[in-house]
Scaffold this motif. Sequence first.
Motif, PDB file in Angstrom:
ATOM      1  N   TYR A  31       6.913  26.868  -5.117  1.00 41.19           N
ATOM      2  CA  TYR A  31       7.044  26.028  -3.763  1.00 41.19           C
ATOM      3  C   TYR A  31       5.571  26.231  -3.009  1.00 41.19           C
ATOM      4  N   CYS A  32       5.514  27.257  -2.825  1.00 38.49           N
ATOM      5  CA  CYS A  32       3.538  27.171  -2.489  1.00 38.49           C
ATOM      6  C   CYS A  32       2.773  26.099  -2.722  1.00 38.49           C
ATOM      7  N   TYR A  33       2.514  26.419  -3.992  1.00 39.52           N
ATOM      8  CA  TYR A  33       1.609  25.797  -5.088  1.00 39.52           C
ATOM      9  C   TYR A  33       1.839  24.251  -5.056  1.00 39.52           C
ATOM     10  N   THR A  34       3.367  23.983  -5.407  1.00 39.56           N
ATOM     11  CA  THR A  34       3.517  22.018  -5.160  1.00 39.56           C
ATOM     12  C   THR A  34       2.540  21.622  -3.522  1.00 39.56           C
ATOM     13  N   LEU A  35       3.379  22.705  -2.278  1.00 45.80           N
ATOM     14  CA  LEU A  35       3.009  22.022  -1.103  1.00 45.80           C
ATOM     15  C   LEU A  35       1.311  22.345  -0.653  1.00 45.80           C
ATOM     16  N   ARG A  36       1.256  23.453  -1.382  1.00 42.62           N
ATOM     17  CA  ARG A  36      -0.748  23.467  -1.319  1.00 42.62           C
ATOM     18  C   ARG A  36      -1.044  22.030  -2.093  1.00 42.62           C
ATOM     19  N   VAL A  37      -1.188  21.791  -3.371  1.00 39.25           N
ATOM     20  CA  VAL A  37      -1.640  20.737  -4.069  1.00 39.25           C
ATOM     21  C   VAL A  37      -1.077  18.906  -3.459  1.00 39.25           C
ATOM     22  N   GLY A  38      -0.042  19.694  -2.554  1.00 36.79           N
ATOM     23  CA  GLY A  38       0.668  18.515  -2.554  1.00 36.79           C
ATOM     24  C   GLY A  38      -0.062  17.416  -0.685  1.00 36.79           C
ATOM     25  N   PHE A  39      -0.501  18.730  -0.891  1.00 40.87           N
ATOM     26  CA  PHE A  39      -1.258  18.535   0.728  1.00 40.87           C
ATOM     27  C   PHE A  39      -2.499  18.119   0.773  1.00 40.87           C
ATOM     28  N   ILE A  40      -3.463  18.415  -0.217  1.00 43.49           N
ATOM     29  CA  ILE A  40      -4.605  18.787  -0.711  1.00 43.49           C
ATOM     30  C   ILE A  40      -4.384  17.058  -1.329  1.00 43.49           C
ATOM     31  N   ILE A  46       0.619  -1.174  -0.030  1.00 42.96           N
ATOM     32  CA  ILE A  46      -0.128   0.287   0.420  1.00 42.96           C
ATOM     33  C   ILE A  46       0.716   1.908  -0.045  1.00 42.96           C
ATOM     34  N   TYR A  47       2.420   1.393   0.707  1.00 46.57           N
ATOM     35  CA  TYR A  47       2.590   2.476   0.618  1.00 46.57           C
ATOM     36  C   TYR A  47       3.765   2.694  -0.648  1.00 46.57           C
ATOM     37  N   THR A  48       4.329   1.811  -1.335  1.00 44.75           N
ATOM     38  CA  THR A  48       4.649   1.965  -2.486  1.00 44.75           C
ATOM     39  C   THR A  48       3.328   2.248  -3.279  1.00 44.75           C
ATOM     40  N   PHE A  49       2.141   1.571  -3.382  1.00 47.64           N
ATOM     41  CA  PHE A  49       0.921   2.007  -4.200  1.00 47.64           C
ATOM     42  C   PHE A  49       0.203   4.403  -4.284  1.00 47.64           C
ATOM     43  N   LEU A  50       1.008   4.102  -2.867  1.00 44.97           N
ATOM     44  CA  LEU A  50       0.035   5.735  -2.442  1.00 44.97           C
ATOM     45  C   LEU A  50       1.159   6.646  -2.603  1.00 44.97           C
ATOM     46  N   LEU A  51       3.169   6.159  -2.937  1.00 44.67           N
ATOM     47  CA  LEU A  51       4.539   6.542  -3.227  1.00 44.67           C
ATOM     48  C   LEU A  51       4.217   7.499  -4.514  1.00 44.67           C
ATOM     49  N   CYS A  52       2.890   7.216  -5.296  1.00 47.82           N
ATOM     50  CA  CYS A  52       2.565   8.276  -6.703  1.00 47.82           C
ATOM     51  C   CYS A  52       3.015   9.331  -6.538  1.00 47.82           C
ATOM     52  N   ILE A  53       2.256   9.928  -5.132  1.00 46.35           N
ATOM     53  CA  ILE A  53       2.121  11.463  -4.617  1.00 46.35           C
ATOM     54  C   ILE A  53       2.490  11.823  -4.379  1.00 46.35           C
ATOM     55  N   PRO A  54       3.747  11.875  -3.365  1.00 45.49           N
ATOM     56  CA  PRO A  54       4.857  12.520  -3.420  1.00 45.49           C
ATOM     57  C   PRO A  54       6.064  12.666  -4.410  1.00 45.49           C
ATOM     58  N   LEU A  55       6.087  10.509  -4.970  1.00 47.65           N
ATOM     59  CA  LEU A  55       7.181  10.868  -5.963  1.00 47.65           C
ATOM     60  C   LEU A  55       7.127  11.885  -7.342  1.00 47.65           C
ATOM     61  N   GLY A  56       5.475  11.827  -7.000  1.00 47.46           N
ATOM     62  CA  GLY A  56       5.370  12.697  -9.329  1.00 47.46           C
ATOM     63  C   GLY A  56       5.622  13.779  -8.653  1.00 47.46           C
ATOM     64  N   LEU A  57       5.172  14.716  -7.531  1.00 45.06           N
ATOM     65  CA  LEU A  57       5.301  15.529  -7.340  1.00 45.06           C
ATOM     66  C   LEU A  57       6.640  16.453  -7.067  1.00 45.06           C
TER      67      LEU A  57
END
Length: 376
Positions: free
Chosen positions: A231-240, A196-207
């Motif tokens: 920096y601000c945009y990526t952090l905001r999108v990443g958190f959401i 599951i962790y490997t699958f969810l890593l697509c979000i932080p890896l892609g960003l």
Amino acid sequence: DANGAFNITSLLALLSGIVVILLSIFFPSVIFRICGVSSSKYPNLIPYMRDYMHGLMIGIPATMLVHVMGPLFVMDNGKRLFTVSSLSLCAVDITGDLLNVFVFRGGAFGMGLTTSISHLVQLLILFRHFLRPEHYFRLSPKLMRSFHPYQVFRNGTPSLIKEICTTLRDILTNNINVLTALSAAAIAARGIQLDIYTFLLCIPLGLGKSMVSMTGIFHSANDRRALDRLYCYTLRVGFILSAITAGIVFIGAPLITNVYTRDPEVVSMAVFSIRCVAVSIVFDTSMRIHQNYLQGIGNLKMVNLMNFGEKLSLPVISAAVLGRLYGSRGVLASIAFSRIVLLLFTFITNCIRSRGIPKRLKDVMFLPEDFGGAET
């Protein structure tokens, strides 16, 4: 220079794959021991390990080439082709696994061979890229002369350290889990957690991969405003993205577990392990974005320090301490606990640098005061 880097890294990937194959052929027992499976303790597992490795090693050069070439194809207007190749890899791998189990009954060797074939198929699809004259990157030994391997090694140091630390972390954590596990359910839950962790890593890896390339461009252009916005945009999108995904996974953990097993003991521990992953992915995303930003601006010392903390020291220490206190559940919870500790450590570091709680964006961006020039 760009084509020189492409050709040098592709050659190094191919040679690395060949080295791994030779190690697998001549030193299999060493590799098994590194993975935590010694012939004296687990003699029944050795035949399965050997069969799987023999099937898997055939495709190792292709796997390495795909990892190196993939991001460059995306940069060269090949995003659609790379997506098609990735979907093809999944389709071939899953179909091959099912055929191996239900038709050919090829055992562990068949499972490894299927993985190799799927990566070879992906590589063949990607080679279509070179058939089109309008694309920029091309394979040619002559182009290697315009780029020095030292530049590859220097800029790739953070990734090298990160991967070494990740490998060591998994080996040590698996051994800690084996020592503290009270039942086979704990081992199974750990395997599900890693899936599951490997699958969810697509979000932080892609960003993160987008972040490092775009940060490098804006930093070399001395464009502070673009870096601030990125920096601000990526952090905001990443958190959401990570928060929504984490919420869905946290709530749906029992349903996800039922895909793997219906054993009550395994289900109980697997649900707990998946929820730990859901919590960790929010912290993981923000830290991965920050690390890739630092790599993009060339702050390699800070990146290496964070990689060492995130990928090796904190997870292993957390697993050892929590495992001793709470057994297998402590080991499973260490994935989230270590990320929270790293975030606190990063916050404290920024407070020390800023001589107080950071109030401005530039307090956490590690840029010189005069970077970007005058606003006018």
